[in-house]
Design a protein around this motif. Structure first.
Motif, PDB file in Angstrom:
ATOM      1  N   LYS B  32       9.994 -29.432   3.792  1.00 18.20           N
ATOM      2  CA  LYS B  32      10.361 -29.031   2.159  1.00 18.20           C
ATOM      3  C   LYS B  32       9.381 -29.757   1.429  1.00 18.20           C
ATOM      4  CE  LYS B  32      15.328 -28.723   2.003  1.00 18.20           C
ATOM      5  NZ  LYS B  32      16.576 -29.536   1.838  1.00 18.20           N
ATOM      6  N   LYS B  33       8.737 -30.584   1.936  1.00 23.86           N
ATOM      7  CA  LYS B  33       7.532 -31.378   1.242  1.00 23.86           C
ATOM      8  C   LYS B  33       6.102 -30.680   1.331  1.00 23.86           C
ATOM      9  CE  LYS B  33       9.286 -36.265   0.652  1.00 23.86           C
ATOM     10  NZ  LYS B  33       9.527 -37.227   1.710  1.00 23.86           N
ATOM     11  N   LEU B  34       6.115 -30.226   2.597  1.00 27.12           N
ATOM     12  CA  LEU B  34       4.537 -29.431   2.570  1.00 27.12           C
ATOM     13  C   LEU B  34       4.395 -28.420   1.838  1.00 27.12           C
ATOM     14  CD1 LEU B  34       2.416 -29.265   5.018  1.00 27.12           C
ATOM     15  CD2 LEU B  34       3.467 -27.217   5.740  1.00 27.12           C
ATOM     16  N   PRO B  35       3.295 -28.343   0.845  1.00 20.74           N
ATOM     17  CA  PRO B  35       3.102 -27.559  -0.277  1.00 20.74           C
ATOM     18  C   PRO B  35       2.902 -26.125   0.265  1.00 20.74           C
ATOM     19  CG  PRO B  35       1.491 -29.247  -0.183  1.00 20.74           C
ATOM     20  CD  PRO B  35       2.128 -29.568   1.028  1.00 20.74           C
ATOM     21  N   GLU B  36       3.534 -25.320  -0.434  1.00 25.16           N
ATOM     22  CA  GLU B  36       3.443 -23.723  -0.034  1.00 25.16           C
ATOM     23  C   GLU B  36       1.992 -23.356   0.096  1.00 25.16           C
ATOM     24  OE1 GLU B  36       5.387 -19.713  -1.496  1.00 25.16           O
ATOM     25  OE2 GLU B  36       6.557 -21.455  -1.597  1.00 25.16           O
ATOM     26  N   MET B  37       1.674 -22.395   0.891  1.00 27.65           N
ATOM     27  CA  MET B  37       0.260 -22.065   1.291  1.00 27.65           C
ATOM     28  C   MET B  37       0.095 -20.929   0.029  1.00 27.65           C
ATOM     29  SD  MET B  37      -1.272 -20.265   4.516  1.00 27.65           S
ATOM     30  CE  MET B  37      -2.042 -21.236   5.567  1.00 27.65           C
ATOM     31  N   SER B  38      -1.055 -20.937  -0.554  1.00 24.79           N
ATOM     32  CA  SER B  38      -1.466 -19.995  -1.570  1.00 24.79           C
ATOM     33  C   SER B  38      -1.472 -18.395  -0.920  1.00 24.79           C
ATOM     34  CB  SER B  38      -2.568 -20.173  -2.229  1.00 24.79           C
ATOM     35  OG  SER B  38      -3.709 -19.810  -1.643  1.00 24.79           O
ATOM     36  N   ASP B  39      -1.242 -17.629  -1.784  1.00 23.54           N
ATOM     37  CA  ASP B  39      -0.976 -16.079  -1.173  1.00 23.54           C
ATOM     38  C   ASP B  39      -2.301 -15.800  -0.650  1.00 23.54           C
ATOM     39  OD1 ASP B  39       1.864 -15.962  -1.522  1.00 23.54           O
ATOM     40  OD2 ASP B  39       1.642 -15.111  -3.372  1.00 23.54           O
ATOM     41  N   GLU B  40      -3.164 -16.057  -1.140  1.00 25.26           N
ATOM     42  CA  GLU B  40      -4.703 -15.557  -0.600  1.00 25.26           C
ATOM     43  C   GLU B  40      -4.964 -15.918   0.959  1.00 25.26           C
ATOM     44  OE1 GLU B  40      -8.556 -17.542  -1.794  1.00 25.26           O
ATOM     45  OE2 GLU B  40      -7.286 -18.826  -2.882  1.00 25.26           O
ATOM     46  N   PHE B  68      -6.983 -28.073   8.344  1.00 25.79           N
ATOM     47  CA  PHE B  68      -6.012 -26.960   8.545  1.00 25.79           C
ATOM     48  C   PHE B  68      -5.018 -26.689   7.256  1.00 25.79           C
ATOM     49  CE2 PHE B  68      -6.989 -28.130  12.931  1.00 25.79           C
ATOM     50  CZ  PHE B  68      -7.469 -27.084  13.445  1.00 25.79           C
ATOM     51  N   GLU B  69      -4.656 -25.699   6.843  1.00 21.11           N
ATOM     52  CA  GLU B  69      -3.339 -25.516   6.179  1.00 21.11           C
ATOM     53  C   GLU B  69      -2.468 -24.477   6.808  1.00 21.11           C
ATOM     54  OE1 GLU B  69      -3.942 -24.204   1.768  1.00 21.11           O
ATOM     55  OE2 GLU B  69      -5.989 -25.615   2.143  1.00 21.11           O
ATOM     56  N   ALA B  70      -1.102 -24.702   6.608  1.00 24.06           N
ATOM     57  CA  ALA B  70      -0.182 -23.939   7.277  1.00 24.06           C
ATOM     58  C   ALA B  70       0.904 -23.814   6.604  1.00 24.06           C
ATOM     59  CB  ALA B  70       0.119 -24.604   9.015  1.00 24.06           C
ATOM     60  N   ASP B  71       1.874 -22.663   6.907  1.00 23.84           N
ATOM     61  CA  ASP B  71       3.034 -22.600   6.183  1.00 23.84           C
ATOM     62  C   ASP B  71       4.081 -21.692   7.233  1.00 23.84           C
ATOM     63  OD1 ASP B  71       4.912 -22.398   4.468  1.00 23.84           O
ATOM     64  OD2 ASP B  71       3.859 -21.607   2.646  1.00 23.84           O
ATOM     65  N   SER B  72       5.320 -21.822   6.881  1.00 18.59           N
ATOM     66  CA  SER B  72       6.307 -20.850   7.674  1.00 18.59           C
ATOM     67  C   SER B  72       7.487 -20.619   6.785  1.00 18.59           C
ATOM     68  CB  SER B  72       6.692 -21.483   8.715  1.00 18.59           C
ATOM     69  OG  SER B  72       7.759 -20.752   9.435  1.00 18.59           O
ATOM     70  N   GLN B  73       7.976 -19.220   7.326  1.00 18.33           N
ATOM     71  CA  GLN B  73       9.251 -18.911   6.648  1.00 18.33           C
ATOM     72  C   GLN B  73      10.479 -19.893   6.859  1.00 18.33           C
ATOM     73  OE1 GLN B  73       9.460 -15.200   8.426  1.00 18.33           O
ATOM     74  NE2 GLN B  73       8.895 -14.013   6.717  1.00 18.33           N
ATOM     75  N   ALA B  74      10.397 -20.346   8.146  1.00 16.28           N
ATOM     76  CA  ALA B  74      11.437 -21.316   8.442  1.00 16.28           C
ATOM     77  C   ALA B  74      11.112 -22.830   8.137  1.00 16.28           C
ATOM     78  CB  ALA B  74      11.909 -21.076   9.956  1.00 16.28           C
ATOM     79  N   ILE B  76      12.404 -25.530   9.310  1.00 20.44           N
ATOM     80  CA  ILE B  76      12.242 -26.575  10.480  1.00 20.44           C
ATOM     81  C   ILE B  76      10.725 -26.444  11.171  1.00 20.44           C
ATOM     82  CG2 ILE B  76      13.063 -27.314  12.791  1.00 20.44           C
ATOM     83  CD1 ILE B  76      15.996 -26.682  11.789  1.00 20.44           C
ATOM     84  N   VAL B  77      10.610 -24.904  11.527  1.00 20.37           N
ATOM     85  CA  VAL B  77       9.360 -24.719  11.884  1.00 20.37           C
ATOM     86  C   VAL B  77       8.358 -25.275  10.885  1.00 20.37           C
ATOM     87  CG1 VAL B  77       7.583 -22.893  12.530  1.00 20.37           C
ATOM     88  CG2 VAL B  77      10.059 -22.794  12.976  1.00 20.37           C
ATOM     89  N   LYS B  78       8.426 -25.185   9.610  1.00 21.00           N
ATOM     90  CA  LYS B  78       7.368 -25.768   8.347  1.00 21.00           C
ATOM     91  C   LYS B  78       7.380 -27.285   8.785  1.00 21.00           C
ATOM     92  CE  LYS B  78       6.515 -24.976   3.815  1.00 21.00           C
ATOM     93  NZ  LYS B  78       6.825 -24.585   2.518  1.00 21.00           N
ATOM     94  N   GLY B  79       8.724 -27.794   9.050  1.00 19.73           N
ATOM     95  CA  GLY B  79       8.443 -29.292   9.207  1.00 19.73           C
ATOM     96  C   GLY B  79       7.561 -29.751  10.290  1.00 19.73           C
TER      97      GLY B  79
END
Lengths: 410, 142
Positions: B32-40, B68-74, B76-79
Motif C-alpha cells: 500500500k505504501k509503495l508509490p504508484e508508478m506513473s503511467d508513462e 528500479f521502480e516497480a508496481d503491480s495490480q495485486a 501482496i505482489v506489490k509488497g
C-alpha cells in the motif's frame, strides 16, 4: 444437509488419501475441483496394479500379460460407451484429454471438410481449448469464427445463436458446463438447431461428466469430448465420442503404429475404427484406471453426486452472497457446483494467497477464458468448485477465510 | 547501505511476527505504501510476464548506480516487489548482478519466488539482474 447425504460425503472422503493432510498448518480444504478432482484410493491402486501386475504393450502381443492388459484396456472403452450411452464401442476414441479431442476434430474433420467462407460457431464462455483450435483452422482455411453472446447472468442468448446459423455454418462447438461460471448450457437445443442447417456439433463436456448424466444418443451430438482427470480419474487421458459414419469419413491425424492396416513405402492403408485415430502406444495404465473411476462414480450414482453438490452450491451461494462487497459472477438458473466471484478493491490473486495461508485451495485468474473475462470487464475471478467429497463445514471455512481476506486487504 | 545490510534489516523486521497474519499484514502494508508508478512507465515493454497479475518494472542508471521502480495490480505482489526494489535499487550494477538474496528464504517467502507461483516475481528478479548486467557492460564499453 440431509443425513443420508452427510453419510455419503463422510464415507467418500475416507477414500481420498490426499484430503487428509494439513497445508500451512491447517486441514486442507480442496475447492479446486473444476481444475482437477482428487483421486480415490481405488484409482491410484489401479494404476500401480497395472504396473506391478500386468504391464505389457497391448493389442499385438500373444503372451498372457499382453492379453490381460489389452482386455483391461478395451474394457474401459466399453465402460465409456455405457457411461455416455454411445451406440457402439468403436465410437469411443482415446485421447490425451478434452483439448486433444477438439484438436483432433479440427485437424481431421475441419481440414478435410471445411472451405473458405465456411462458418464455425462457438460461444463467449468457451475455454481457450475450444477457441484456439478453431482460430488455427480459420487461419489455414479462411473460415469465419462466430461467437454466441451471453447475458449478464452468464447464460447463452439462444435467439442470437439462432440468428448466427446459416447454410454456411459447418461446425457448432460449445461447452456443456462452463468452467469459469458453472453455467449449464441447453446443449440439446443447440444441437437440434445446428442440425437444422446441416452443421456438425461438438460438445466440450470436460466440466459436465462428473455432474451431469450424459446420453450422446439422446443429445444426438456428432462429437463429444471429456477428460478423465476431472472425473476422479488420472491426468493425461480422456476420450472423444464421434458418430461412426463421421469418424469413418474423417482422415487419420497422427501417423504411426496401431493406426495402420498395412504399410509399404508406396502406400499405407489405415486401420478400422477406433484404432485409426490411436497412433502409438497409448496411455495404458491411465486408460485402465479410468474404468475404476467410472465404477466409483457409477456406484455412488451420478444423480446422488449431483444432488449433493447442488446442496453445497446453494449453501455456498447463500453464504457468499451475504459477504458485503462480494459479487458472484455467473448466476445462471442451471449451474454445476462452481462459484466464481470478485471482491471490491481486492485482486483475485491476493484472495488466493490469503486463502492458501489458511489451507484453502481455490483457483484465481482468468480460468483460460480471457474473452469471457473481457465480456464481464474483469481481469479474473476467484473460483471455488465443489466435488462429492466436500462438506458444508468446508464451505464455512471458506466464508471465514474470506472474512479474513477482507480484514487484511479491504 | 549495502544490499546485505538492507536484507538483514528486513529479516530483523520479520522476526517481530510470530504468525502468518502479521507477516502478510506487513507485506500488504508495504504494498500500500509503495508509490504508484506513473503511467508513462506502465508500458508493454516494462511488463514482467506473469500469469495472474501484471508487474511493471522500470530501470535506469545514473553514474554507475542502478535504480528500479516497480508496481503491480495485486497488493501482496506489490509488497513483495517493494521489498525487492528496497534491496536492489540504488546499488552498483555489479553488486546487483552478484547479489545473493538470502532474505527471501529467511523470512519464509521462498514459495512466492517459485516458478509455479506464476506471479512474475521470479521473472522480475531475473529481469532486475539482467538490467544490472546490461548497465555494467555498457560501462565496460565506455
Amino acid at each position: 444437509m440431509s443425513s443420508s447425504n452427510h453419510i455419503i460425503s463422510a464415507k467418500v472422503r475416507e477414500q481420498f488419501p490426499i484430503l487428509h493432510q494439513e497445508i500451512n498448518g491447517k486441514p486442507l480444504v480442496y475447492f479446486d475441483n473444476a481444475a482437477t478432482t482428487q483421486k480415490p484410493q481405488v484409482v491410484i491402486d489401479a494404476i500401480s496394479g497395472y504396473y506391478s501386475g500386468y504391464n505389457a504393450n497391448i493389442h499385438r502381443g500373444i503372451h498372457h500379460l499382453a492379453e490381460k492388459a489389452t482386455s483391461a484396456f478395451e474394457q474401459t472403452r466399453k465402460g465409456i460407451q455405457r457411461f455416455l450411452n454411445a451406440a457402439k464401442q468403436e465410437e469411443i476414441i482415446f485421447t490425451y484429454g478434452t483439448t486433444d479431442g477438439i484438436n483432433l476434430i479440427a485437424q481431421t474433420y475441419g481440414r478435410a471438410f471445411l472451405n473458405e467462407g465456411d462458418e464455425i460457431i462457438i460461444s463467449t464462455m468457451e475455454h481457450h481449448s475450444n477457441i484456439v483450435p478453431w482460430q488455427m483452422l480459420c487461419e489455414e482455411k479462411g473460415c469465419i469464427l462466430k461467437v454466441i453472446p451471453i447475458n449478464d447472468e452468464g447464460e447463452l442468448l439462444m435467439e442470437e445463436y439462432k440468428k448466427l446459423l446459416t447454410n454456411k455454418t459447418k461446425i457448432v462447438s460449445v461447452v456443456y458446463a462452463s468452467n469459469a461460471l458453472g453455467t449449464v448450457n441447453p446443449v440439446k437445443d443447440i444441437i437440434d438447431a445446428a442440425h437444422e442447417v446441416g452443421a456438425v456439433t461438438i460438445i466440450d463436456a470436460a466440466q459436465a461428466t462428473s455432474h451431469i448424466k450424459i446420453d450422446v444418443q439422446q443429445l444426438d451430438t456428432d462429437f463429444l469430448c471429456f477428460s478423465a482427470h476431472k472425473l476422479y480419474g488420472p491426468t493425461g487421458m480422456g476420450a472423444l465420442y464421434g458418430k461412426e459414419d463421421l469418424l469413418n469419413k474423417m482422415p487419420p491425424w497422427r501417423g504411426g503404429g496401431e493406426m495402420i492396416k498395412e504399410v509399404s513405402f508406396e502406400k499405407t492403408t489405415y486401420n478400422e475404427l477406433p484404432y485409426k485415430f490411436e497412433a502409438g502406444t497409448p496411455n495404458i495404465a491411465d486408460v485402465i484406471a479410468l474404468q475404476t473411476a467410472l465404477d466409483f462414480v457409477n456406484e455412488l450414482g451420478l444423480e446422488n453426486i449431483a444432488s449433493y453438490e447442488q446442496e453445497l452450491l446453494e449453501y455456498a451461494t447463500e453464504a457468499l452472497e451475504a459477504i458485503e462487497g462480494l459479487t458472484i459472477i455467473g448466476k445462471a438458473k442451471e449451474k454445476v457446483s462452481v462459484i466464481s466471484f470478485i471482491m471490491d478493491g481486492i485482486h483475485p490473486q491476493d484472495i488466493g494467497v490469503i486463502l492458501d495461508q489458511q489451507g484453502i485451495a481455490i483457483r484465481t485468474g482468468h480460468h483460460c477464458t480471457q474473452p469471457l473475462m473481457q465480456r464481464f470487464g474483469i481481469v479474473g475471478t476467484s473460483r471455488a468448485s465443489f466435488a462429492v467429497y466436500n462438506t458444508k463445514e468446508e464451505v464455512d471455512k471458506l466464508v471465514a477465510g474470506l472474512q479474513k481476506v477482507k480484514r487484511l486487504l479491504a | 547501505m549495502t544490499i546485505n545490510e538492507i536484507q538483514d534489516e528486513i529479516i530483523e523486521d520479520f522476526e517481530l511476527f510470530d504468525d502468518w497474519e502479521g507477516k502478510y499484514e506487513y507485506i500488504i502494508d508495504l504494498g500500500k505504501k509503495l508509490p504508484e508508478m506513473s503511467d508513462e512507465y506502465k508500458t508493454d515493454e516494462n511488463i514482467i510476464k506473469g500469469c495472474q497479475s501484471v508487474v511493471w518494472l522500470h530501470a535506469y542508471e545514473k553514474e554507475g548506480i542502478v535504480y528500479f521502480e516497480a508496481d503491480s495490480q495485486a497488493i501482496i505482489v506489490k509488497g513483495l516487489v517493494s521489498m525487492l526494489t528496497k534491496v536492489l535499487s540504488g546499488q552498483k550494477a555489479e553488486d546487483i548482478w552478484n547479489a545473493d538474496l538470502y532474505f527471501i528464504d529467511k523470512v519464509g517467502l521462498a514459495g512466492h519466488l517459485a516458478q509455479t507461483r506464476s506471479n512474475g516475481l521470479a521473472s522480475m528478479l531475473k529481469q532486475m539482474k539482467t538490467y544490472a548486467l546490461a548497465f555494467s557492460s555498457k560501462e565496460f564499453k565506455v
